[in-house]
Design an enzyme around this catalytic site. Structure first.
Site, PDB file in Angstrom:
ATOM      1  N   GLU A 180       0.803  -1.226   0.000  1.00 41.40           N
ATOM      2  CA  GLU A 180       0.000   0.000   0.000  1.00 41.40           C
ATOM      3  C   GLU A 180       0.834   1.272   0.000  1.00 41.40           C
ATOM      4  OE1 GLU A 180      -2.938  -3.099   0.989  1.00 41.40           O
ATOM      5  OE2 GLU A 180      -0.890  -2.678   1.682  1.00 41.40           O
ATOM      6  N   HIS A 194     -10.525  -4.761   9.292  1.00 40.69           N
ATOM      7  CA  HIS A 194     -11.093  -4.587   7.958  1.00 40.69           C
ATOM      8  C   HIS A 194     -12.423  -3.833   7.998  1.00 40.69           C
ATOM      9  CE1 HIS A 194      -8.217  -7.724   6.952  1.00 40.69           C
ATOM     10  NE2 HIS A 194      -8.539  -7.660   5.676  1.00 40.69           N
TER      11      HIS A 194
END
Length: 725
Positions: free
Chosen positions: A458, A528
């Protein structure tokens, strides 16, 4: 029995040294320019240290004295079309690239500097001193030097932070069909940073024309390379990633130059990235004019040994040996450079009133106007001149019921069809028939070279997208599989992309869109499931869009892609399979930045909400039967909140509830309620009420997850309570 076979790396790893024959073969013009750049940069750096010692540089002065050979030797091998970025210790990198841009035919230190060279040095010194005539009007200072026209993309105060951005520049060069390359300069400390290592892998996997240039100055502040890593030959990192690598003596500018030329040939041939390690030495401590020995982590003997290899002295000896300069010319050149730099200070400084003899201050007229402080945090939205706006209730095209996720794919397909600059990147966006949720369905087949699946990295791919945006030729759309993953890329999102426009003077466009799903309620657990709105909305520089209907998604995405600021578009998983009005074939309208939508008119109380919570609120209002006005915020960042629509509702009802699903600690409504009470205190009959989830992150257990978040039942209970006000 087992057998063993020694393995060798596939990528070459080479050490380069020069001989007298190399110096004899070197073009006199190259050596003259090399000496001219070294002299100017050394004189400039010494003067910066003098000003810092006099208290005239606010903040750090990370000197590159001693390290100039690496920057000058490498930059003189570059073409003007090539781009560079650098580290917090980057004056020499910036000046070398800018001088090469201004004087492409070379510098002769025996002649007076041109007006352009003087202007460059003056603007750079002004920036370091935080003054208005600097490149960024004093906002960047010593550690953030940028001159895009010269190919200097910006030095960076976060160790390793600029490396992914350079990958974006390299990608843009290649995608545009040029043979230009990018060079990212960083030190031995950054070699151990995750963003750097992620970018090694990404650049190698994508075969980017990117040169990783490691200035190994032996110490990260006071920690030696030998202490910090098991392999002190830092160029050894390259072959492990499949990157061709070179090691050379950075105190020898010609060796650096020849090494860089070899690396550039590799890059321009399309063979993938290159890594160059140049062993250099900073003569002074991390910051300021004291040597490292004054702090006890280096010996004076070590410092003397490195100073004996001074790059400036080395070039001077060869110039004199070859009869290109006389001893008198060398001396006169040094004095000329020192006078030039001192004259810059005379223009910026004046005697301090009432001060000691010789004490100076910055001329008051040189400071930026304090009113400039927030100008350029975001752009002025002039790019929306001529935009066509639409709302579902006044839309003059055909509408049909469509799944939310299908609207995402459809509007992206339309924009990629009409705008060849739009590129999509993220994990699995090119697979699984449209990524993990189908939001990129059909895009890879239609635009194979503009839909790019990334490694799981990321920091690297977010920073690469930032570099692509800053290049200006392409508009990247980044998909984060889950909003929580933004925190893996926090440096690139907040320190780099979010701050870069303002940091570099307020005019740098950052056309980047980041899509991410909020997966609250899906059973994916604490890592998440977060709603990031509360943190994103208070981060300077970002705009945040939160669509709750397919129609709005189309308009908001079009606005995000038109916007010259970075925009985060949040998508709630609960909405993906929901259905609602969407256009049949008109995918080109915008929803205005900073425009909320009143989903239900009412007079008893106002509910402010966003994303999937909008539907929960509307259903709860119908269930309870309260006469509530429901405002879907749509834009969440501080600069884009629709205070006009909110104000009209508050003045009508006098009672406000901010309703959201997410956790109390990172609540979006916290700052919003505070601001509401400041703006509308005289119209409020009661303190602003808030509804959020609990303190804990959602858990895997279905029962615990439901207990952690707010939904329709909690809204109904809160509305029932407030109906009695």
């Amino acid at each position: 029995m087992t057998s063993e076979r020694r393995l060798a790396q596939a990528a070459p790893w080479t050490e380069v040294t020069t001989t007298t024959a190399d110096w004899d073969a070197a073009d006199p013009a190259l050596l003259t320019t090399m000496y001219g750049q070294l002299l100017l940069i050394r004189s400039f750096e010494e003067y910066v240290l003098e000003l810092a010692g006099a208290g005239l540089v606010h903040g750090p002065a990370h000197s590159s004295v001693g390290q100039e050979g690496g920057a000058v030797g490498s930059v003189l091998a570059l073409a003007d079309r090539d781009t560079v970025n650098g580290s917090h210790r980057g004056h020499h990198q910036f000046l070398a690239k800018a001088l090469h841009h201004i004087e492409p035919k070379g510098l002769d230190p025996r002649a007076d500097a041109s007006a352009d060279v003087r202007a460059l040095l003056l603007r750079t010194l002004a920036e370091i001193c935080g003054l208005d005539r600097g490149f960024s009007h004093g906002r960047g200072g010593s550690m953030h030097l940028r001159w895009r026209e010269a190919g200097a993309l910006g030095t960076n105060a976060i160790v390793g932070g600029g490396v992914p951005l350079a990958a974006g520049s390299a990608w843009a060069h290649r995608q545009a069909g040029t043979d230009a390359v990018a060079v990212t300069y960083f030190g031995d400390g950054a070699v151990n940073i995750g963003s750097t290592l992620e970018t090694f892998n990404l650049a190698a996997a994508w075969r980017l024309p990117l040169c990783f240039f490691v200035e190994n100055n032996q110490y990260a502040v006071s920690t030696s390379v030998e202490e910090a890593t098991g392999e002190p030959r830092l160029s050894a990192r390259g072959p492990g990633f499949g990157i061709a690598s070179w090691k050379t003596d950075g105190m020898d500018p010609l060796a650096v130059h020849l090494t860089t030329r070899a690396a550039l040939a590799h890059l321009r041939a399309g063979l993938g990235p290159a890594l160059v390690e140049a062993d250099v030495y900073r003569y002074f401590h991390q910051n300021g004019a004291l040597p490292g020995s004054a702090f006890g982590y280096r010996s004076k003997e070590e410092e003397r040994a490195w100073r004996a290899r001074d790059p400036l002295a080395l070039v001077a000896r060869h110039l004199q040996r070859r009869g290109l300069f006389t001893a008198a010319e060398l001396t006169e050149s040094g004095e000329r450079a020192a006078r030039l730099v001192a004259g810059l200070g005379d223009e910026l400084l004046e005697p301090a009133p009432g001060g000691r003899p010789g004490q100076r201050r910055v001329r008051p007229a040189e400071w930026p106007d304090p009113s400039f402080v927030d100008v350029g945090v975001r752009g002025d939205l002039a790019e929306f001149d001529g935009a066509r706006y639409a709302e579902a209730d006044t839309f003059d095209g055909q509408l049909t019921e469509r799944r939310f996720v299908d609207a995402i794919a459809a509007v992206m397909a339309r924009r990629m069809e009409t705008d060849p600059s739009v590129v999509v990147l993220g994990e699995d966006v090119h697979r699984l028939k449209g990524g993990t949720n189908g939001a990129t369905r059909g895009l890879k087949e239609a635009f194979p070279d503009r839909v790019i699946g990334t490694p799981i990295c990321e920091n690297a791919f977010t920073g690469t997208a930032g570099g692509i945006a800053l290049d200006g030729r392409f508009t990247p759309v980044v998909e984060f599989m889950y909003a929580d993953f933004m925190w893996v890329a926090a440096d690139q999102l907040f320190n780099q992309i979010g701050k870069v426009r303002h940091m570099f003077g307020g005019t740098t466009a950052v056309p980047l869109v980041l899509r991410s799903k909020v997966a609250t309620g899906t059973g994916y657990g604490a890592q998440h499931s977060m709603d990031p709105a509360g943190i994103l909305a208070t981060a300077p520089g970002l705009r945040v869009a939160a669509p709750s209907t397919p129609f709005d998604y189309v308009g908001l995405m079009n606005s995000a892609l038109r916007c010259q600021d970075p925009v985060v578009v949040l998508e709630h998983v609960d909405l993906y399979l929901s259905r609602g009005p969407a256009p049949v074939d008109d995918w080109d309208y915008c929803v205005p930045v900073g425009r909320a939508a009143v989903r239900r008119a009412g007079a008893r109380l106002t509910v402010l909400t966003y994303l999937a919570m909008t539907g929960c609120v509307l259903r709860a209002v119908d269930q309870v039967g309260v006469d509530a006005e429901v405002v879907d915020l749509r834009w969440l960042d501080r600069a884009s909140v629709d205070w006009d629509t909110i104000g009209r509702s508050v003045r009508k009802t006098g009672v406000v509830l901010v309703a959201e699903q997410g956790a109390a600690g990172t609540s979006y409504g916290g700052w919003l309620a505070d601001e509401l009470q400041r703006r509308f205190f005289d119209w409020l009959d009661h303190p602003v009420q808030r509804l959020t989830g609990g303190e804990a992150s959602p858990a895997i257990s279905k029962a615990l997850e439901r207990a952690a978040i707010a939904g329709e039942a909690e809204v109904a209970a809160k509305l029932t309570e407030m109906a009695g006000y």
